[in-house]
Structures are given as structure tokens and as C-alpha cells.
Design a protein around this motif. Structure first.
Motif, PDB file in Angstrom:
ATOM      1  N   GLU A 103      -5.143  -0.557  -3.579  1.00 16.41           N
ATOM      2  CA  GLU A 103      -4.808  -1.522  -4.380  1.00 16.41           C
ATOM      3  C   GLU A 103      -3.097  -1.300  -5.125  1.00 16.41           C
ATOM      4  O   GLU A 103      -2.530  -2.295  -5.082  1.00 16.41           O
ATOM      5  N   ARG A 104      -2.990  -0.178  -5.599  1.00 12.40           N
ATOM      6  CA  ARG A 104      -1.657   0.041  -6.331  1.00 12.40           C
ATOM      7  C   ARG A 104      -0.796   0.025  -5.266  1.00 12.40           C
ATOM      8  O   ARG A 104       0.427  -0.515  -5.400  1.00 12.40           O
ATOM      9  N   MET A 105      -0.900   0.467  -4.004  1.00 12.46           N
ATOM     10  CA  MET A 105       0.155   0.614  -2.953  1.00 12.46           C
ATOM     11  C   MET A 105       0.002  -0.846  -2.347  1.00 12.46           C
ATOM     12  O   MET A 105       1.288  -1.236  -1.933  1.00 12.46           O
ATOM     13  N   ASN A 106      -0.745  -1.526  -2.478  1.00 14.97           N
ATOM     14  CA  ASN A 106      -0.772  -2.980  -2.100  1.00 14.97           C
ATOM     15  C   ASN A 106       0.205  -3.910  -2.762  1.00 14.97           C
ATOM     16  O   ASN A 106       0.616  -5.033  -2.167  1.00 14.97           O
ATOM     17  N   ARG A 107       0.792  -3.506  -3.943  1.00 16.25           N
ATOM     18  CA  ARG A 107       1.496  -4.353  -4.910  1.00 16.25           C
ATOM     19  C   ARG A 107       3.046  -4.038  -4.044  1.00 16.25           C
ATOM     20  O   ARG A 107       3.595  -5.169  -4.328  1.00 16.25           O
ATOM     21  N   ASP A 108       3.202  -3.113  -3.371  1.00 15.89           N
ATOM     22  CA  ASP A 108       4.612  -3.007  -2.821  1.00 15.89           C
ATOM     23  C   ASP A 108       4.598  -3.195  -1.334  1.00 15.89           C
ATOM     24  O   ASP A 108       5.815  -3.270  -0.497  1.00 15.89           O
ATOM     25  N   ALA A 109       3.402  -3.197  -0.744  1.00 16.36           N
ATOM     26  CA  ALA A 109       3.390  -3.260   0.675  1.00 16.36           C
ATOM     27  C   ALA A 109       3.539  -4.340   1.374  1.00 16.36           C
ATOM     28  O   ALA A 109       3.253  -5.629   0.998  1.00 16.36           O
ATOM     29  N   GLN A 110       4.298  -4.330   2.424  1.00 16.36           N
ATOM     30  CA  GLN A 110       4.768  -5.721   3.324  1.00 16.36           C
ATOM     31  C   GLN A 110       3.394  -5.884   4.248  1.00 16.36           C
ATOM     32  O   GLN A 110       3.425  -7.030   4.673  1.00 16.36           O
ATOM     33  N   ARG A 111       2.748  -4.970   4.532  1.00 18.47           N
ATOM     34  CA  ARG A 111       1.665  -5.285   5.312  1.00 18.47           C
ATOM     35  C   ARG A 111       0.308  -4.593   4.426  1.00 18.47           C
ATOM     36  O   ARG A 111       0.316  -3.327   4.103  1.00 18.47           O
ATOM     37  N   THR A 112      -0.440  -5.356   4.075  1.00 17.63           N
ATOM     38  CA  THR A 112      -1.736  -5.180   3.382  1.00 17.63           C
ATOM     39  C   THR A 112      -2.461  -4.045   4.071  1.00 17.63           C
ATOM     40  O   THR A 112      -2.972  -4.169   5.166  1.00 17.63           O
ATOM     41  N   ILE A 113      -3.073  -3.063   3.007  1.00 21.27           N
ATOM     42  CA  ILE A 113      -3.947  -2.040   3.554  1.00 21.27           C
ATOM     43  C   ILE A 113      -5.217  -2.510   3.235  1.00 21.27           C
ATOM     44  O   ILE A 113      -5.436  -2.934   2.006  1.00 21.27           O
ATOM     45  N   VAL A 114      -6.141  -2.372   4.209  1.00 21.87           N
ATOM     46  CA  VAL A 114      -7.633  -2.871   4.075  1.00 21.87           C
ATOM     47  C   VAL A 114      -8.509  -1.752   4.161  1.00 21.87           C
ATOM     48  O   VAL A 114      -8.510  -1.131   5.307  1.00 21.87           O
ATOM     49  N   VAL A 115      -9.355  -1.347   3.165  1.00 24.38           N
ATOM     50  CA  VAL A 115     -10.504  -0.247   3.399  1.00 24.38           C
ATOM     51  C   VAL A 115     -11.572  -1.099   4.160  1.00 24.38           C
ATOM     52  O   VAL A 115     -12.253  -1.714   3.213  1.00 24.38           O
ATOM     53  N   ASP A 116     -11.814  -0.872   5.239  1.00 25.26           N
ATOM     54  CA  ASP A 116     -12.824  -1.473   6.079  1.00 25.26           C
ATOM     55  C   ASP A 116     -14.137  -1.202   6.024  1.00 25.26           C
ATOM     56  O   ASP A 116     -15.022  -1.839   6.426  1.00 25.26           O
ATOM     57  N   ASP A 117     -14.404   0.183   5.438  1.00 29.80           N
ATOM     58  CA  ASP A 117     -15.654   1.016   5.206  1.00 29.80           C
ATOM     59  C   ASP A 117     -15.717   1.303   3.990  1.00 29.80           C
ATOM     60  O   ASP A 117     -15.114   1.981   3.149  1.00 29.80           O
ATOM     61  N   LEU A 146      -5.598  14.127   5.666  1.00 23.65           N
ATOM     62  CA  LEU A 146      -6.745  14.660   4.772  1.00 23.65           C
ATOM     63  C   LEU A 146      -8.156  14.476   5.000  1.00 23.65           C
ATOM     64  O   LEU A 146      -9.010  15.156   4.839  1.00 23.65           O
ATOM     65  N   TYR A 147      -8.434  13.099   5.587  1.00 20.69           N
ATOM     66  CA  TYR A 147      -9.911  12.707   5.748  1.00 20.69           C
ATOM     67  C   TYR A 147      -9.832  12.207   7.242  1.00 20.69           C
ATOM     68  O   TYR A 147      -8.926  11.820   7.783  1.00 20.69           O
ATOM     69  N   PRO A 148     -11.112  12.171   7.660  1.00 18.75           N
ATOM     70  CA  PRO A 148     -11.480  11.777   9.128  1.00 18.75           C
ATOM     71  C   PRO A 148     -11.438  10.162   9.253  1.00 18.75           C
ATOM     72  O   PRO A 148     -12.163   9.477   9.269  1.00 18.75           O
ATOM     73  N   ILE A 149     -10.028   9.550   9.035  1.00 14.31           N
ATOM     74  CA  ILE A 149      -9.887   8.354   8.944  1.00 14.31           C
ATOM     75  C   ILE A 149      -8.730   7.734  10.008  1.00 14.31           C
ATOM     76  O   ILE A 149      -7.875   8.474  10.232  1.00 14.31           O
ATOM     77  N   VAL A 150      -8.946   6.567  10.533  1.00 18.63           N
ATOM     78  CA  VAL A 150      -8.014   6.085  11.455  1.00 18.63           C
ATOM     79  C   VAL A 150      -7.475   4.650  10.894  1.00 18.63           C
ATOM     80  O   VAL A 150      -8.334   3.814  10.221  1.00 18.63           O
ATOM     81  N   ALA A 151      -6.126   4.531  11.201  1.00 18.77           N
ATOM     82  CA  ALA A 151      -5.647   3.281  10.751  1.00 18.77           C
ATOM     83  C   ALA A 151      -5.131   2.478  12.125  1.00 18.77           C
ATOM     84  O   ALA A 151      -4.704   2.955  13.053  1.00 18.77           O
ATOM     85  N   ARG A 152      -5.524   1.216  12.017  1.00 19.92           N
ATOM     86  CA  ARG A 152      -5.106   0.419  13.040  1.00 19.92           C
ATOM     87  C   ARG A 152      -4.515  -0.842  12.285  1.00 19.92           C
ATOM     88  O   ARG A 152      -5.100  -1.451  11.301  1.00 19.92           O
ATOM     89  N   GLU A 153      -3.602  -1.452  13.127  1.00 23.62           N
ATOM     90  CA  GLU A 153      -2.718  -2.570  12.559  1.00 23.62           C
ATOM     91  C   GLU A 153      -3.527  -3.817  13.417  1.00 23.62           C
ATOM     92  O   GLU A 153      -3.624  -3.873  14.767  1.00 23.62           O
ATOM     93  N   GLU A 154      -4.155  -4.598  12.659  1.00 21.56           N
ATOM     94  CA  GLU A 154      -4.692  -5.924  12.940  1.00 21.56           C
ATOM     95  C   GLU A 154      -4.317  -7.067  12.366  1.00 21.56           C
ATOM     96  O   GLU A 154      -4.581  -7.143  11.080  1.00 21.56           O
ATOM     97  N   GLN A 155      -3.802  -7.873  12.888  1.00 21.56           N
ATOM     98  CA  GLN A 155      -3.325  -9.208  12.428  1.00 21.56           C
ATOM     99  C   GLN A 155      -2.387  -9.179  11.106  1.00 21.56           C
ATOM    100  O   GLN A 155      -2.621  -9.886  10.132  1.00 21.56           O
TER     101      GLN A 155
END
Length: 336
Positions: A274-288, A315-324
Motif C-alpha cells: 500500500e505504501r509503495m503504491n503511493r509512488d508507483a507508476q505501476r500498481t502492485i497487487v497482492v493476488d494471493d 526473500l520469499y517464493p514469490i513470482v511477479a508478473r506484469e499484467e495489464q
């Protein structure tokens, strides 16, 4: 007793015109107008002051209203020697002036000022009372002030409030259903999806639950063993229940967002995003939802979304994908 000044006479006539005048009053008013052409201007100014519309005197609505009223007054003055002077017209004109000034003043006074920032933007606002607002990225604050109170609404984001002391005018910040009240102090309020966070830097505040109807209720009552929220601490108030938590924090570190840096010390991933999204040009979404409570620690440039994503995926077994146009975070197993 000293004689009444022309300004005072204009104020008296202004009030009497708004009421009912008999024939004697009308004759006296006509004579007062005839004494000096400047009395027309004095009456106009008195009308603006008496009806509390000084702050909107230069608005287009007020300029038009004043022009029409002055023209009516001049026409009335030109007819002052006529025995058939229509005082009903005068009363109607005065009533219209009173109504116009009152409605325009009410309409503009009741509209709060709004201050906002976009993604990655910081802004400092100096209010008319001397208070100062510092706005984080993607933040909006509405401000409404009068002689009795200073009311602000945090509609999105985070802001720091350095409040000018005025014991007769409380300074309140409403964030969803959580109300923070002060008279002269320094604090910040952050609005998140499920909670409100208040950090106190100086002075004293009260944080209350504000129901849809009825008076607010103090969330942290002071008692013999409890001093409430004190400087150097943060209050975390969920917006769905009245249970609160007060924790110590590093005050200078907590203000790093003013310079575009964010510190995370074991905060949940959902809050960090939430805090990073205040400045992000592309919104980060926690999908799980299973990712939401994973903790994040570290210092990040709030505009460097790529570094933040690199950190959490390492740090974690997380994958990031760019979608729309968004960056979607999922567990690697789920992604496969």
C-alpha cells in the motif's frame, strides 16, 4: 456622547433596511442619503461586512450583486425628491441584497479547500491559521475552517500536521471513521485499507471512533496507569473494530517518506505494498491472500518499484508478473 460616525450610521441603516421601516424611518433614510453621495458606498460596504461576506467580496457572484445594488441605490437617490418614491421597491431591493449576500457567502464558505498529490509527489501546504500540512504521494486532504473549529478530512494517503496553537479552535482530522483532535501539536495520520495509523511527534491528541450518528468515543481513555498516546509512539486503529494498539517507533525514521524513502521493520507485505503504491507508476497487487501477512524489512526508495519487487521475490517464493499495466504478486507454486 461622541457623534455617530458615517460608517456606524451605514451599519445601522443596513440592519434597519433588512427589517421593517415606517414612514418616519423612510424619510430619515432618504435624508441621510441626500447628505452625502458617499453614503451610498458606505451602505454597500456595510452590507458586505454585516452579512459576513467579506471573504467572498471579490467573487464574480458578489461583484455582480454589488453592481446591481449600487445601481439601485443611485437610482433611488436620484428620485429622492419625488413624493411618489416607491418604498416597496426599496424594501424588495434591500431584501434581495440581504439574501444574495447571505447565500453567496454560505455557498462559498461551506465548500472546503482541497489539497492533493499524485503518485510520487510531495507537497507542503501552509494554511490560513499558520498550520502546515505535509502530504505524502497519492494523498488528498479537505480543509474547512471557521471561527470555532478547524476540520480536516484525510480522504486518501498520509499527511503530517504541524498545528498552530489555538485553544479556542480545535484542529480535527477525520480519516474514514477515526477522528484525531488537537489544539497545537505535531502528528501524522495515515489511511490504509483496513486501519488508520496516528503518529504523535509533539504535544497531545485524542483519537476517537466517529460513528455515522451520535458523538465520537475516545479509543484510548486515560487512567492512572495509562497516559494515552504520547510523543514518539504510533496508534494503530482498525476501522472495523475499536481495539487499538500503541507501539514505540523511531520518529525520524517514521518521517523518511517526506524525502521519498520508506522504512519497513517487520511490517506485513500488504501494508508495504500500500505504501509503495503511493509512488508507483505501476500498481502492485497482492493476488494471493496468503502473501498478505509475510513480513518485510528494509529501506527502499518509494519510487523504485523494481528494487522493492526484487527484494521481496528474493526473500520469499514469490513470482511477479506484469499484467495489464499492474505488477501481480503470487506464490511460485500457484503461478506454475
Amino acid at each position: 456622547m461622541p457623534p455617530i460616525s458615517a460608517d456606524e450610521q451605514a451599519a445601522i441603516w443596513c440592519q434597519r433596511l433588512a427589517g421593517t421601516m415606517d414612514l418616519g424611518d423612510q424619510a430619515a433614510f432618504e435624508a441621510w442619503l441626500a447628505e452625502d453621495p458617499a453614503h451610498i458606498t458606505l451602505l454597500e460596504e456595510a452590507a458586505i461586512i454585516w452579512h459576513g461576506a467579506g471573504e467572498v467580496a471579490d467573487s464574480p457572484e458578489m461583484i455582480r450583486c454589488r453592481a446591481e445594488a449600487v445601481e439601485e441605490l443611485r437610482q433611488a437617490n436620484a428620485r429622492r425628491w419625488s413624493r411618489t418614491f416607491d418604498w416597496r421597491r426599496w424594501a424588495a431591493m434591500a431584501a434581495c441584497l440581504v439574501m444574495a449576500l447571505g447565500l453567496v457567502g454560505y455557498f462559498l464558505r461551506d465548500r472546503p479547500a482541497s489539497y492533493s498529490t499524485g503518485a510520487g509527489e510531495r507537497r507542503i501546504v501552509q494554511l490560513e491559521d499558520g498550520s502546515r500540512l505535509t502530504l505524502d504521494g497519492s494523498t488528498r486532504v479537505d480543509v474547512e475552517m471557521d471561527r470555532k473549529s478547524r476540520r480536516l478530512k484525510l480522504l486518501a494517503g498520509r499527511a503530517k500536521f504541524d498545528v498552530a496553537h489555538d485553544a479556542l479552535r480545535p484542529f480535527s482530522v477525520l480519516a474514514r471513521n477515526r477522528l484525531t483532535v488537537a489544539t497545537g501539536t505535531s502528528f501524522s495520520v495515515e489511511l490504509l485499507s483496513r486501519q488508520v495509523r496516528v503518529v504523535l511527534y509533539e504535544g497531545r491528541v485524542e483519537v476517537m471512533a466517529q460513528p455515522d450518528s451520535g458523538p465520537p468515543a475516545v479509543l484510548v481513555p486515560r487512567s492512572s496507569g495509562n497516559s494515552g498516546l504520547v510523543p514518539g509512539r504510533e496508534l494503530v486503529a482498525p476501522t472495523t473494530r475499536d481495539a487499538v494498539q500503541i507501539t514505540a517507533l523511531n520518529a525520524p525514521q517514521s518521517l523518511s517518506w517526506e524525502t521519498g524513502m520508506v522504512h519497513f521493520d517487520g511490517q506485513p507485505l500488504s501494508l508495504a505494498v500500500e505504501r509503495m503504491n503511493r509512488d508507483a507508476q505501476r500498481t502492485i497487487v497482492v493476488d494471493d491472500p496468503r502473501l498478505a501477512d509475510l513480513t518485510v524489512s528494509g529501506v527502499f526508495n518509494s519510487r523504485d518499484t523494481a528494487a522493492f519487487i526484487e527484494g521481496v521475490t528474493a526473500l520469499y517464493p514469490i513470482v511477479a508478473r506484469e499484467e495489464q499495466g499492474q505488477i501481480i504478486l503470487r506464490f511460485k507454486a500457484a503461478a506454475k
